[in-house]
Design an enzyme around this catalytic site. Structure first.
Site, PDB file in Angstrom:
ATOM      1  CB  THR A 189      -0.815  -0.056   1.171  1.00 42.39           C
ATOM      2  OG1 THR A 189      -1.918  -1.017   1.003  1.00 42.39           O
ATOM      3  CG2 THR A 189      -1.705   1.455   1.276  1.00 42.39           C
ATOM      4  CB  SER A 192       2.597  -8.013   1.221  1.00 40.34           C
ATOM      5  OG  SER A 192       1.835  -7.852   2.370  1.00 40.34           O
ATOM      6  CB  THR A 202       0.252  -3.684   6.275  1.00 43.38           C
ATOM      7  OG1 THR A 202      -0.995  -3.794   5.511  1.00 43.38           O
ATOM      8  CG2 THR A 202       0.684  -2.428   6.259  1.00 43.38           C
ATOM      9  CG  ASP A 203      -2.823  -7.263   3.797  1.00 48.38           C
ATOM     10  OD1 ASP A 203      -3.134  -6.814   4.836  1.00 48.38           O
ATOM     11  OD2 ASP A 203      -3.415  -7.470   2.691  1.00 48.38           O
TER      12      ASP A 203
HETATM   13  C1  SIN Z   1      -0.245  -5.126   1.034  1.00 48.58           C
HETATM   14  O1  SIN Z   1      -0.011  -5.880   2.090  1.00 48.58           O
HETATM   15  O2  SIN Z   1       0.872  -5.261  -0.026  1.00 48.58           O
HETATM   16  C2  SIN Z   1      -1.415  -4.384   0.652  1.00 48.58           C
HETATM   17  C3  SIN Z   1      -2.061  -3.993   2.067  1.00 48.58           C
HETATM   18  C4  SIN Z   1      -1.133  -3.171   2.698  1.00 48.58           C
HETATM   19  O3  SIN Z   1       0.173  -2.776   2.504  1.00 48.58           O
HETATM   20  O4  SIN Z   1      -1.697  -2.498   3.738  1.00 48.58           O
END
Ligand code: SIN
Length: 329
Positions: free
Chosen positions: A17, A67, A100-101
Site C-alpha cells: 500500500t 503482499s 502490511t498484510d
Molecule cells: C499489501 O499488504 O501489500 C497490501 C495492504 C497493505 O500494504 O496495507
C-alpha cells in the site's frame, strides 16, 4: 577486510500500500497496491535527504507486489539482496518497503535466515500514496531513523512511530494507521522527531537463534522445492478431515492454530497425532492474539516456543529446508 564506514543506507522496494495508488483521490480502500516505484516514492519525500544525515542512498526495486501474494521466490530474492548489502562494509542498514498484510512473516523469515547484526527495517503504510494524508512518507522517514540509530540491530518493523521486533510484530488492525502491535511483549521503541527511544530489548531467544551458515543461506536462496507446511485452525465443531486430506496430499508440516493454551478439538487432535505418527512435523501455536502456549507434561504435540501460527509455519519451513540442505550437503 574493508573497514565499516557506514556511509550508505539501502532502501529495497517490494510494493504494498505504501506504493499504492487509487483512481479516486482520497480513496483509502479501493486502491491498487504496488504501483509506484521505490525511487519515485522516495523522490517525493522532501525531508528524506536531511533524514539520511549525509549517508548515500541506494535503492533497488526487488519486486512490486501486493503482499497478500507474497511468494517463496520473492523471499528468496529479498534474502539474497539483503545478504549482499549486509556484507558491504559501507552499508549501515537496510530499509524495506513492504505491504502490511504479510509483513510479519517476511520479518520473521529474514530474521531467522540472516540474523543480521546491522538493522534491517521493514516499513509500510496503511494508506496509499494517493491518499489525502498518506502515512507512508513518515513511516519511511521513521524507518531511516531506526536504520541510522546505533542501538538498532536485526530485523525490526516500524509503523506509526512504533518499533516492533521481528518475533513479536503482528498486524492486528485492518484499517487503523497504527495497525501493528507486539502483543504482551510490548514494542521495542518509539521514533520521535527522527530519534529513537528504546524501551525494550530484542528477546534473548531471538539473538540465540541458530545462525545459518552462508552455504545454507545460499541453498535456501536457490532451492526450487520448498517444503509444504499448512496451518489448520481449531474452532467449535472442528474435525480431522482437513488434516487427513492434507496428509494424503503429501503435506510435510502442519501448524495447529489452537484455541487458548494449545487446546484442540479431540477429533482434530487425533488427526494431528495420526499425522505426526506418519512422519509429518506438527506443532501447536495459539490463535490468541497475546501470550503463548505454555507446555505441560504429557503434551503429545510440541509447541511453537511463543511464535504465532504464521511465524511457526515459517520456522517449520526453514527447519524442513535445513534438514533437506543437510541431506544434500
Ligand atoms: C499489501 O499488504 O501489500 C497490501 C495492504 C497493505 O500494504 O496495507
Amino acid at each position: 577486510m574493508a573497514l565499516a564506514d557506514n556511509s550508505k543506507i539501502v532502501i529495497l522496494g517490494t510494493g504494498g500500500t505504501v506504493a499504492g495508488t487509487s483512481t479516486k483521490v482520497g480513496d483509502n480502500i479501493g486502491y491498487s497496491a504496488a504501483q509506484v516505484g521505490v525511487a519515485q516514492l522516495l523522490g517525493a519525500i522532501e525531508a528524506l535527504p536531511a533524514a539520511l544525515r549525509g549517508r548515500e542512498l541506494l535503492t533497488e526495486q526487488v519486486d512490486q507486489v501486493d503482499s497478500k501474494d507474497m511468494s517463496f521466490g520473492l523471499w528468496q530474492r529479498l534474502a539474497a539482496r539483503c545478504a549482499h548489502w549486509l556484507a558491504d562494509a559501507s552499508v549501515q542498514g537496510i530499509v524495506i518497503t513492504h505491504g502490511t498484510d504479510t509483513l510479519e512473516e517476511t520479518a520473521w523469515f529474514l530474521q531467522s535466515v540472516l540474523q543480521p547484526g546491522k538493522p534491517v527495517v521493514l516499513t509500510c503504510a496503511m494508506r496509499p500514496a494517493t491518499a489525502l494524508a498518506p502515512d507512508g512518507p513518515q513511516n519511511i522517514l521513521d524507518a531511516v531513523a531506526v536504520a541510522l540509530d546505533p542501538g538498532a540491530q536485526g530485523v525490526v518493523a516500524v509503523c506509526a512511530g512504533v518499533v516492533h521486533s521481528a518475533r513479536d510484530v503482528r498486524k492486528d488492525h485492518p484499517y487503523r494507521l497504527d495497525a501493528f502491535g507486539s502483543g504482551d511483549s510490548g514494542p521495542l521503541g518509539f521514533v520521535e522527531e527522527n530519534s529513537v527511544r528504546w524501551v525494550n530489548h530484542v528477546r534473548k531467544d531471538d539473538l540465540s537463534l541458530e545462525k545459518w551458515p552462508q552455504p545454507a543461506i545460499e541453498n535456501i536462496v536457490k532451492s526450487g522445492s520448498w517444503p509444504r507446511v499448512e496451518i489448520v485452525m481449531n474452532y467449535a465443531g472442528a474435525s480431522g478431515t482437513t488434516v487427513d486430506l492434507l496428509v494424503r496430499d503429501g503435506v510435510q508440516g502442519l501448524v495447529a492454530a489452537c484455541t487458548g493454551n494449545g487446546s484442540l478439538h479431540q477429533d482434530l487432535e487425533a488427526a494431528l497425532i495420526r499425522a505426526q505418527a506418519a512422519g509429518v512435523k506438527v506443532v501447536r501455536a495459539t490463535r490468541c492474539a497475546q501470550g503463548r502456549v505454555l507446555p505441560k507434561p504429557g503434551d503429545l504435540i510440541g509447541d511453537s516456543n511463543g511464535l504465532s501460527p504464521v511465524k511457526a509455519r515459517v520456522a517449520m519451513i526453514l527447519a524442513l529446508l535445513g534438514a533437506q540442505t543437510a541431506r544434500t550437503a
